[in-house]
Scaffold this motif. Structure first.
Motif, PDB file in Angstrom:
ATOM      1  N   SER A  82       0.986  -1.084  -0.007  1.00  0.00           N
ATOM      2  CA  SER A  82       0.017  -0.139   0.042  1.00  0.00           C
ATOM      3  C   SER A  82       0.881   1.165  -0.114  1.00  0.00           C
ATOM      4  O   SER A  82       0.469   2.284  -0.763  1.00  0.00           O
ATOM      5  N   TYR A  83       1.876   1.082   0.822  1.00  0.00           N
ATOM      6  CA  TYR A  83       2.765   2.261   0.924  1.00  0.00           C
ATOM      7  C   TYR A  83       3.639   2.551  -0.737  1.00  0.00           C
ATOM      8  O   TYR A  83       4.184   3.484  -1.020  1.00  0.00           O
ATOM      9  N   LEU A  84       3.796   1.412  -1.293  1.00  0.00           N
ATOM     10  CA  LEU A  84       4.602   1.386  -2.552  1.00  0.00           C
ATOM     11  C   LEU A  84       3.502   2.014  -3.947  1.00  0.00           C
ATOM     12  O   LEU A  84       3.950   1.741  -4.998  1.00  0.00           O
ATOM     13  N   THR A  85       2.458   2.105  -3.229  1.00  0.00           N
ATOM     14  CA  THR A  85       1.322   2.440  -4.305  1.00  0.00           C
ATOM     15  C   THR A  85       0.966   3.867  -4.138  1.00  0.00           C
ATOM     16  O   THR A  85       0.392   4.066  -2.989  1.00  0.00           O
ATOM     17  N   PRO A  86       0.623   4.755  -5.220  1.00  0.00           N
ATOM     18  CA  PRO A  86       0.470   6.117  -4.940  1.00  0.00           C
ATOM     19  C   PRO A  86      -1.132   6.213  -4.605  1.00  0.00           C
ATOM     20  O   PRO A  86      -2.078   6.814  -5.505  1.00  0.00           O
ATOM     21  N   VAL A  87      -1.513   5.806  -3.473  1.00  0.00           N
ATOM     22  CA  VAL A  87      -2.937   5.917  -3.112  1.00  0.00           C
ATOM     23  C   VAL A  87      -3.120   7.393  -2.494  1.00  0.00           C
ATOM     24  O   VAL A  87      -4.216   8.071  -2.843  1.00  0.00           O
ATOM     25  N   PHE A  88      -2.444   7.917  -1.411  1.00  0.00           N
ATOM     26  CA  PHE A  88      -2.512   8.966  -0.947  1.00  0.00           C
ATOM     27  C   PHE A  88      -1.467  10.051  -1.166  1.00  0.00           C
ATOM     28  O   PHE A  88      -1.548  11.269  -0.720  1.00  0.00           O
ATOM     29  N   TYR A  89      -0.417   9.699  -1.785  1.00  0.00           N
ATOM     30  CA  TYR A  89       0.728  10.639  -2.321  1.00  0.00           C
ATOM     31  C   TYR A  89       0.893  10.601  -3.782  1.00  0.00           C
ATOM     32  O   TYR A  89       0.533   9.782  -4.462  1.00  0.00           O
ATOM     33  N   GLN A 141      14.016   9.410  -7.465  1.00  0.00           N
ATOM     34  CA  GLN A 141      14.100   8.866  -8.860  1.00  0.00           C
ATOM     35  C   GLN A 141      14.741   7.256  -8.632  1.00  0.00           C
ATOM     36  O   GLN A 141      14.565   6.483  -9.254  1.00  0.00           O
ATOM     37  N   LYS A 142      15.684   7.158  -7.495  1.00  0.00           N
ATOM     38  CA  LYS A 142      16.140   5.865  -7.486  1.00  0.00           C
ATOM     39  C   LYS A 142      15.041   4.975  -6.882  1.00  0.00           C
ATOM     40  O   LYS A 142      15.481   3.741  -6.978  1.00  0.00           O
ATOM     41  N   LEU A 157       7.002   1.489 -10.782  1.00  0.00           N
ATOM     42  CA  LEU A 157       6.666   1.146 -12.062  1.00  0.00           C
ATOM     43  C   LEU A 157       6.620  -0.212 -12.252  1.00  0.00           C
ATOM     44  O   LEU A 157       6.071  -0.568 -13.322  1.00  0.00           O
ATOM     45  N   TYR A 158       6.950  -1.014 -11.453  1.00  0.00           N
ATOM     46  CA  TYR A 158       6.901  -2.281 -11.478  1.00  0.00           C
ATOM     47  C   TYR A 158       5.869  -2.982 -10.543  1.00  0.00           C
ATOM     48  O   TYR A 158       5.679  -4.000 -10.121  1.00  0.00           O
ATOM     49  N   ASN A 159       4.942  -2.093 -10.033  1.00  0.00           N
ATOM     50  CA  ASN A 159       3.771  -2.175  -9.309  1.00  0.00           C
ATOM     51  C   ASN A 159       2.621  -2.266  -9.958  1.00  0.00           C
ATOM     52  O   ASN A 159       1.897  -1.224 -10.551  1.00  0.00           O
ATOM     53  N   PRO A 160       1.893  -3.496 -10.513  1.00  0.00           N
ATOM     54  CA  PRO A 160       0.642  -3.462 -11.265  1.00  0.00           C
ATOM     55  C   PRO A 160      -0.531  -2.458 -10.572  1.00  0.00           C
ATOM     56  O   PRO A 160      -1.347  -2.009 -11.298  1.00  0.00           O
ATOM     57  N   MET A 161      -0.657  -2.412  -9.217  1.00  0.00           N
ATOM     58  CA  MET A 161      -1.694  -1.672  -8.640  1.00  0.00           C
ATOM     59  C   MET A 161      -1.424  -0.286  -8.912  1.00  0.00           C
ATOM     60  O   MET A 161      -2.332   0.530  -9.257  1.00  0.00           O
ATOM     61  N   TYR A 162      -0.307   0.390  -9.433  1.00  0.00           N
ATOM     62  CA  TYR A 162      -0.147   1.655  -9.841  1.00  0.00           C
ATOM     63  C   TYR A 162      -0.904   1.878 -10.955  1.00  0.00           C
ATOM     64  O   TYR A 162      -1.643   2.971 -11.415  1.00  0.00           O
ATOM     65  N   TYR A 163      -0.746   0.816 -12.013  1.00  0.00           N
ATOM     66  CA  TYR A 163      -1.340   1.081 -13.458  1.00  0.00           C
ATOM     67  C   TYR A 163      -2.920   0.986 -13.307  1.00  0.00           C
ATOM     68  O   TYR A 163      -3.560   1.823 -13.918  1.00  0.00           O
ATOM     69  N   PHE A 164      -3.305  -0.041 -12.440  1.00  0.00           N
ATOM     70  CA  PHE A 164      -4.860   0.011 -12.394  1.00  0.00           C
ATOM     71  C   PHE A 164      -5.380   1.194 -11.724  1.00  0.00           C
ATOM     72  O   PHE A 164      -6.420   1.474 -12.247  1.00  0.00           O
ATOM     73  N   ILE A 165      -4.765   1.737 -10.567  1.00  0.00           N
ATOM     74  CA  ILE A 165      -5.302   2.828 -10.126  1.00  0.00           C
ATOM     75  C   ILE A 165      -5.187   4.093 -11.024  1.00  0.00           C
ATOM     76  O   ILE A 165      -6.220   4.993 -10.997  1.00  0.00           O
ATOM     77  N   ASP A 166      -4.162   4.075 -11.810  1.00  0.00           N
ATOM     78  CA  ASP A 166      -3.734   5.299 -12.559  1.00  0.00           C
ATOM     79  C   ASP A 166      -5.100   5.148 -14.004  1.00  0.00           C
ATOM     80  O   ASP A 166      -5.582   6.204 -14.143  1.00  0.00           O
ATOM     81  N   TYR A 167      -5.294   4.062 -14.017  1.00  0.00           N
ATOM     82  CA  TYR A 167      -6.406   3.894 -15.377  1.00  0.00           C
ATOM     83  C   TYR A 167      -7.816   4.594 -14.989  1.00  0.00           C
ATOM     84  O   TYR A 167      -8.232   5.221 -15.420  1.00  0.00           O
TER      85      TYR A 167
END
Length: 261
Positions: free
Chosen positions: A185-192, A199-200, A206-216
């Motif tokens: 959950s912390y590695l997914t941009p839910v609240f930030y 950058q590092k 970018l390798y977190n599938p949940m990021y793409y689903f939520i962004d969609y």
């Protein structure tokens, strides 16, 4: 290959049973609740209000339409968390029924994901209410939002089938997975916003599938954009690959379930 194909086609034969198990879970959840199904609407709203105060007022995240940004990510990640948790424990919690009669075992984890999907669908009303109250105008792109929900549902089914297969043999997975979900959950941009990530560390996003689903989902509801072909292909690939992996692991493990529940 034929056995695996028949395994998938057999799903249609038991679709009514899957629906009955899903309805049973809904009835059990809201059986003695005063507000009943309204909790699926109130819970994300109340959580959003608290987190909006914390992150927008105290941490001062500069995100346009932050309440909608927050609740959209919150509802989708909560669906993934709830559905996979329920799917993981579905086999050994219904073990006595599996021992008594023949029922395709995949019915249990899939029915849990469908149950959570219905809960999430009710929570979508909260998202649209927040959109109205905060002045976010829905565009024609919003008609594509259900496609994003289908992507995450398929991904959750695959992940749930995999967890279920492992959880039968390794019960400590329940405790370990709660920690994994917290980190996830912390590695997914839910609240930030993603732009605050150094950058590092961006590779973890970018390798977190949940990021793409939520962004969609946010692209269609919050920003009024039609998701790009690239974003659709990424979401489709993540969901289908995860479903195939989960189904394959489940298929290979299911014959050993009975002696371990």
């Amino acid at each position: 290959m034929n056995k695996f194909r028949n395994y998938i086609l057999n799903f249609l034969k038991y679709k009514n049973l899957i629906w009955k198990l899903t309805v049973k879970d809904l009835k059990v959840k809201y059986k003695r609740s005063f507000l009943g199904i309204a909790w699926s609407l109130l819970n994300p709203l109340l959580t959003m209000i608290v987190l909006t105060i914390v992150f927008q007022s105290i941490f001062r995240f500069n995100i346009a339409n932050f309440p909608v940004y927050l609740i959209s990510g919150q509802v989708l990640f909560n669906f993934f968390s709830e559905s996979t948790n329920l799917a993981m424990s579905s086999i050994f919690r219904d073990g006595q029924l599996i021992k008594k009669v023949y029922i395709p075992k995949y019915i249990f984890p899939i029915s849990k994901v469908l149950f959570s999907f219905i809960n999430m669908s009710i929570s979508l009303i909260a998202i649209f209410l927040v959109c109205i109250l905060t002045g976010v105008k829905l565009t024609y792109a919003a008609i594509l939002a259900p496609l994003g929900l289908i992507y995450i549902a398929i991904f959750s089914m695959g992940f749930g089938l995999m967890l279920c297969s492992i959880g039968v043999f390794f019960r400590d997975l329940e405790h370990i997975y709660s920690v994994i979900l917290t980190i996830w959950s912390y590695l997914t941009p839910v609240f930030y916003p993603i732009n605050i990530i150094p950058q590092k560390y961006i590779i973890f996003i970018l390798y977190n599938p949940m990021y793409y689903f939520i962004d969609y989902f946010r692209q269609t509801i919050l920003y009024g954009n039609v998701p790009t072909l690239q974003l659709n292909l990424v979401c489709l690939a993540c969901s289908v690959i995860m479903f195939i992996i989960g189904l394959y692991i489940f298929y290979k493990s299911q014959d050993k379930f009975v002696v371990n529940i």
